[in-house]
Design a protein around this motif. Structure first.
Motif, PDB file in Angstrom:
ATOM      1  N   LEU A   1      -0.691  -2.096  -2.288  1.00 21.91           N
ATOM      2  CA  LEU A   1      -1.857  -1.390  -2.800  1.00 21.91           C
ATOM      3  C   LEU A   1      -2.836  -1.186  -1.661  1.00 21.91           C
ATOM      4  N   LYS A   2      -3.522  -0.039  -1.661  1.00 21.49           N
ATOM      5  CA  LYS A   2      -4.394   0.301  -0.533  1.00 21.49           C
ATOM      6  C   LYS A   2      -5.804  -0.263  -0.691  1.00 21.49           C
ATOM      7  N   ASP A   3      -6.154  -0.747  -1.890  1.00 24.57           N
ATOM      8  CA  ASP A   3      -7.437  -1.420  -2.097  1.00 24.57           C
ATOM      9  C   ASP A   3      -7.210  -2.923  -2.148  1.00 24.57           C
ATOM     10  N   PRO A   4      -8.148  -3.720  -1.641  1.00 21.73           N
ATOM     11  CA  PRO A   4      -7.928  -5.164  -1.563  1.00 21.73           C
ATOM     12  C   PRO A   4      -8.084  -5.867  -2.903  1.00 21.73           C
ATOM     13  N   SER A   5      -7.440  -7.010  -3.008  1.00 18.63           N
ATOM     14  CA  SER A   5      -7.698  -7.952  -4.090  1.00 18.63           C
ATOM     15  C   SER A   5      -8.642  -9.013  -3.542  1.00 18.63           C
ATOM     16  N   VAL A   6      -9.695  -9.287  -4.284  1.00 15.49           N
ATOM     17  CA  VAL A   6     -10.745 -10.163  -3.776  1.00 15.49           C
ATOM     18  C   VAL A   6     -10.909 -11.367  -4.686  1.00 15.49           C
ATOM     19  N   ASP A   7     -10.704 -12.533  -4.142  1.00 20.07           N
ATOM     20  CA  ASP A   7     -11.004 -13.788  -4.822  1.00 20.07           C
ATOM     21  C   ASP A   7     -12.440 -14.150  -4.464  1.00 20.07           C
ATOM     22  N   VAL A   8     -13.384 -13.764  -5.333  1.00 16.62           N
ATOM     23  CA  VAL A   8     -14.801 -13.933  -5.028  1.00 16.62           C
ATOM     24  C   VAL A   8     -15.159 -15.415  -4.887  1.00 16.62           C
ATOM     25  N   ALA A   9     -14.556 -16.262  -5.727  1.00 21.80           N
ATOM     26  CA  ALA A   9     -14.888 -17.688  -5.702  1.00 21.80           C
ATOM     27  C   ALA A   9     -14.599 -18.301  -4.335  1.00 21.80           C
ATOM     28  N   ASN A  10     -13.464 -17.938  -3.750  1.00 21.37           N
ATOM     29  CA  ASN A  10     -13.076 -18.483  -2.450  1.00 21.37           C
ATOM     30  C   ASN A  10     -13.261 -17.483  -1.316  1.00 21.37           C
ATOM     31  N   LEU A  11     -13.772 -16.305  -1.663  1.00 21.88           N
ATOM     32  CA  LEU A  11     -13.957 -15.202  -0.728  1.00 21.88           C
ATOM     33  C   LEU A  11     -12.696 -14.994   0.108  1.00 21.88           C
ATOM     34  N   ASP A  12     -11.593 -14.832  -0.600  1.00 26.49           N
ATOM     35  CA  ASP A  12     -10.306 -14.556   0.033  1.00 26.49           C
ATOM     36  C   ASP A  12      -9.926 -13.110  -0.276  1.00 26.49           C
ATOM     37  N   ILE A  13      -9.628 -12.345   0.768  1.00 25.92           N
ATOM     38  CA  ILE A  13      -9.306 -10.928   0.618  1.00 25.92           C
ATOM     39  C   ILE A  13      -7.864 -10.703   1.049  1.00 25.92           C
ATOM     40  N   SER A  14      -7.099 -10.017   0.205  1.00 24.21           N
ATOM     41  CA  SER A  14      -5.689  -9.771   0.505  1.00 24.21           C
ATOM     42  C   SER A  14      -5.286  -8.425  -0.068  1.00 24.21           C
ATOM     43  N   TYR A  15      -4.074  -7.976   0.289  1.00 25.02           N
ATOM     44  CA  TYR A  15      -3.526  -6.728  -0.235  1.00 25.02           C
ATOM     45  C   TYR A  15      -2.240  -7.034  -0.992  1.00 25.02           C
ATOM     46  N   ASP A  16      -2.189  -6.617  -2.250  1.00 23.11           N
ATOM     47  CA  ASP A  16      -1.051  -6.931  -3.106  1.00 23.11           C
ATOM     48  C   ASP A  16       0.173  -6.105  -2.714  1.00 23.11           C
ATOM     49  N   ARG A  17       1.310  -6.782  -2.642  1.00 18.75           N
ATOM     50  CA  ARG A  17       2.554  -6.050  -2.420  1.00 18.75           C
ATOM     51  C   ARG A  17       2.868  -5.225  -3.663  1.00 18.75           C
ATOM     52  N   LEU A  18       3.406  -4.036  -3.426  1.00 21.90           N
ATOM     53  CA  LEU A  18       3.653  -3.102  -4.512  1.00 21.90           C
ATOM     54  C   LEU A  18       5.051  -2.508  -4.411  1.00 21.90           C
ATOM     55  N   HIS A  19       5.749  -2.506  -5.548  1.00 24.31           N
ATOM     56  CA  HIS A  19       6.966  -1.721  -5.719  1.00 24.31           C
ATOM     57  C   HIS A  19       6.636  -0.636  -6.742  1.00 24.31           C
ATOM     58  N   ALA A  20       6.835   0.617  -6.368  1.00 23.53           N
ATOM     59  CA  ALA A  20       6.495   1.721  -7.264  1.00 23.53           C
ATOM     60  C   ALA A  20       7.733   2.578  -7.508  1.00 23.53           C
ATOM     61  N   PHE A  21       7.932   2.933  -8.774  1.00 23.12           N
ATOM     62  CA  PHE A  21       9.048   3.781  -9.176  1.00 23.12           C
ATOM     63  C   PHE A  21       8.454   5.028  -9.835  1.00 23.12           C
ATOM     64  N   GLY A  22       8.785   6.201  -9.309  1.00 22.16           N
ATOM     65  CA  GLY A  22       8.126   7.402  -9.791  1.00 22.16           C
ATOM     66  C   GLY A  22       9.080   8.520 -10.152  1.00 22.16           C
ATOM     67  N   LEU A  23       8.631   9.364 -11.068  1.00 29.43           N
ATOM     68  CA  LEU A  23       9.335  10.583 -11.468  1.00 29.43           C
ATOM     69  C   LEU A  23       8.354  11.740 -11.416  1.00 29.43           C
ATOM     70  N   GLU A  24       8.863  12.935 -11.137  1.00 30.61           N
ATOM     71  CA  GLU A  24       8.013  14.119 -11.114  1.00 30.61           C
ATOM     72  C   GLU A  24       8.822  15.318 -11.591  1.00 30.61           C
ATOM     73  N   ALA A  25       8.125  16.289 -12.174  1.00 29.62           N
ATOM     74  CA  ALA A  25       8.787  17.499 -12.652  1.00 29.62           C
ATOM     75  C   ALA A  25       7.776  18.624 -12.726  1.00 29.62           C
ATOM     76  N   GLY A  26       8.230  19.833 -12.473  1.00 30.49           N
ATOM     77  CA  GLY A  26       7.363  20.993 -12.559  1.00 30.49           C
ATOM     78  C   GLY A  26       8.177  22.252 -12.731  1.00 30.49           C
ATOM     79  N   GLY A  27       7.575  23.247 -13.343  1.00 28.75           N
ATOM     80  CA  GLY A  27       8.268  24.512 -13.548  1.00 28.75           C
ATOM     81  C   GLY A  27       7.392  25.480 -14.315  1.00 28.75           C
ATOM     82  N   ILE A  28       7.903  26.695 -14.537  1.00 25.60           N
ATOM     83  CA  ILE A  28       7.176  27.734 -15.244  1.00 25.60           C
ATOM     84  C   ILE A  28       7.819  27.968 -16.598  1.00 25.60           C
ATOM     85  N   LEU A  29       6.997  27.930 -17.645  1.00 21.61           N
ATOM     86  CA  LEU A  29       7.465  28.140 -19.005  1.00 21.61           C
ATOM     87  C   LEU A  29       6.454  29.010 -19.736  1.00 21.61           C
TER      88      LEU A  29
END
Length: 466
Positions: free
Chosen positions: A283-311
């Motif tokens: 993920l491009k935005d950080p995850s923030v643990d405010v209590a411990n002020l720990d900043i990290s970036y979550d690993r992401l697996h993304a599965f996507g579909l797309e479609a387009g056409g004229i009807l």
């Protein structure tokens, strides 16, 4: 990305382009057809040029923007107030394209005084090489690649990050941040294509912590960091400035530990364009643990579909994506939950003058939200874990397309906040444009759009192209 590493990424590309241009005859130097440049083009597998040429195109922009939020209007005439100030902006772009028999090279320079003052590496908007083989082409360098069928809205476009410093106003491609990548495009069948991408490091979104477009979340993070550093070094210590907290608290994403990879397949069947993709990254935005002020970036697996056409005269588009983080159960308070994301839309020319109607809806739903409680980074006091935007744009042209008018509206369903943006553009020829536009925000002060109600503005802009 550090200035040194970003500059080094484009060094080879720039040198190759300049060396290639040294031997060009004068007849091959062209200023024709601005707008036909391949910068940012990702519409299909390209074909190699028939002759070598170095082309140079560019544009100069100047703008005046006046804030018209309630506070700004009430402070007109107050010399000590900065809320009613007029902001001037200027920017120049220079695009260089070298076309060879087997290799093309592209450099896109962006000269924005404000950005360059903070980071000289922003001079290079894009810089990459493309090699043409038999049935494939290979690209590498500092690149922007757009995936998905949406019109300036996407849920499957995951390779580049966003510069959100002025996120409401630039076109989608202009606010994307080019990143170093290698991309292999392989032709499959008659119209199909496979794209393989490798990105060695992570470039996060640029989120301003102050100014007109700073989100409340970013401001809260800045306040928490300042408070934390105050306790460590004292309120008058140099470390309390926000210029130093990034090195202290943010992880170093300029390492191979933050490598990303993706694959995408696209093809056409019976007039319908379809595609599927898989992205392994962060993920491009950080995850923030405010209590411990720990900043990290979550690993992401993304599965996507797309479609387009004229009807039936409708140009249809759709995208769907499943975002999977390490918090599959949804009970980790400092990691984003999995989510479902969608985009659907259409545009159509109406049988009235030259009017075009464009409508899109996009949104997300956070899964396992019953595990979210107070203190979770995604906690919502209203227990509302869906977000849906409706975007509508209607446009028309006059006088042989020398005059265009457009009205755009965005409505966020859950927060009931909105944005309205009318614009009129005069383009007497292909070398000059003048536009007047406005952006008005309203609704819930805590909403994604309503929080910018004091940033509503009027703007005049002049653009010269060569």
């Amino acid at each position: 990305m550090s200035s040194l590493k970003r500059t080094a990424t484009v060094a080879f590309t720039a040198a190759a382009l300049l060396l290639a241009g040294v031997s060009l005859p004068a007849d091959d130097f062209s200023f024709d057809d601005f707008g036909s440049s391949d910068f940012g083009d990702d519409t299909g597998t390209a074909t190699a040029g028939n002759s070598s040429a170095l082309e140079v195109h560019g544009e100069l922009d100047g703008s005046l923007r006046a804030t018209v939020g309630e506070d700004a209007l009430s402070d007109i005439g107050a010399i000590s107030s900065e809320d009613d100030s007029i902001e001037y902006g200027s920017e120049a772009k220079l695009n260089l394209t070298y076309t060879g028999d087997k290799i093309d090279a592209f450099i896109n320079l962006q000269l924005d005084p404000d950005r360059l003052d903070e980071d000289m590496s922003t001079l290079f908007d894009e810089a990459y090489l493309r090699y043409y083989g038999s049935g494939f082409d290979f690209e590498t360098g500092l690149m922007k690649v757009v995936w998905g069928k949406g019109d300036q809205l996407h849920v499957v476009d995951l390779l580049n990050s966003d510069d959100l410093t002025d996120f409401i106003n630039p076109d989608y491609i202009d606010r994307r941040i080019a990143v170093p990548m290698a991309k292999l495009n392989v032709q499959v069948g008659g119209q199909g294509k496979l794209e393989f991408v490798y990105i060695p490091t992570l470039t996060p979104n640029t989120n301003p912590t102050s100014g007109a477009w700073a989100t409340q979340q970013a401001q809260d993070l800045a306040a928490a960091v300042t408070s934390y550093l105050d306790t460590l070094a004292g309120s008058d210590a140099v470390f309390t400035t926000l210029n130093s907290y990034e090195d202290m608290l943010y992880p170093d994403t300029d390492t191979l530990d933050y490598s990303q990879a993706a694959v995408r397949w696209t093809d056409s069947f019976g007039g319908m364009d379809v595609g599927a993709l898989y992205y392994c990254g962060f993920l491009k935005d950080p995850s923030v643990d405010v209590a411990n002020l720990d900043i990290s970036y979550d690993r992401l697996h993304a599965f996507g579909l797309e479609a387009g056409g004229i009807l039936a005269g409708f140009n249809l588009r759709s995208e769907a994506a499943y975002y999977m983080t390490e918090d599959i159960a949804g009970d980790d308070p400092v990691v984003h939950n999995n989510s479902l994301n969608y985009l659907v839309g259409f545009d159509r020319d109406l049988p009235l003058h030259n009017i075009n109607l464009n409508m899109q809806a996009t949104g997300s739903y956070i899964l396992n939200n019953d595990e979210i409680s107070s203190g979770d980074i995604e906690y919502d006091s209203d227990d509302d874990y869906s977000s849906n935007l409706i975007v509508c744009k209607i446009s028309d042209t006059f006088n042989h397309e020398k005059v265009s008018i457009e009205a755009k509206g965005i409505y966020e369903i859950e927060d009931e906040d909105w944005m309205i943006g009318p614009v009129i553009t005069l383009a007497p020829n292909g070398e000059f444009e003048f536009s007047a536009e406005a952006r008005f925000f309203g609704g819930d002060d805590d909403g994604r759009l309503g929080q910018f109600d004091e940033s509503s503005y009027l703007q005049l802009k002049v653009k010269a192209m060569f």
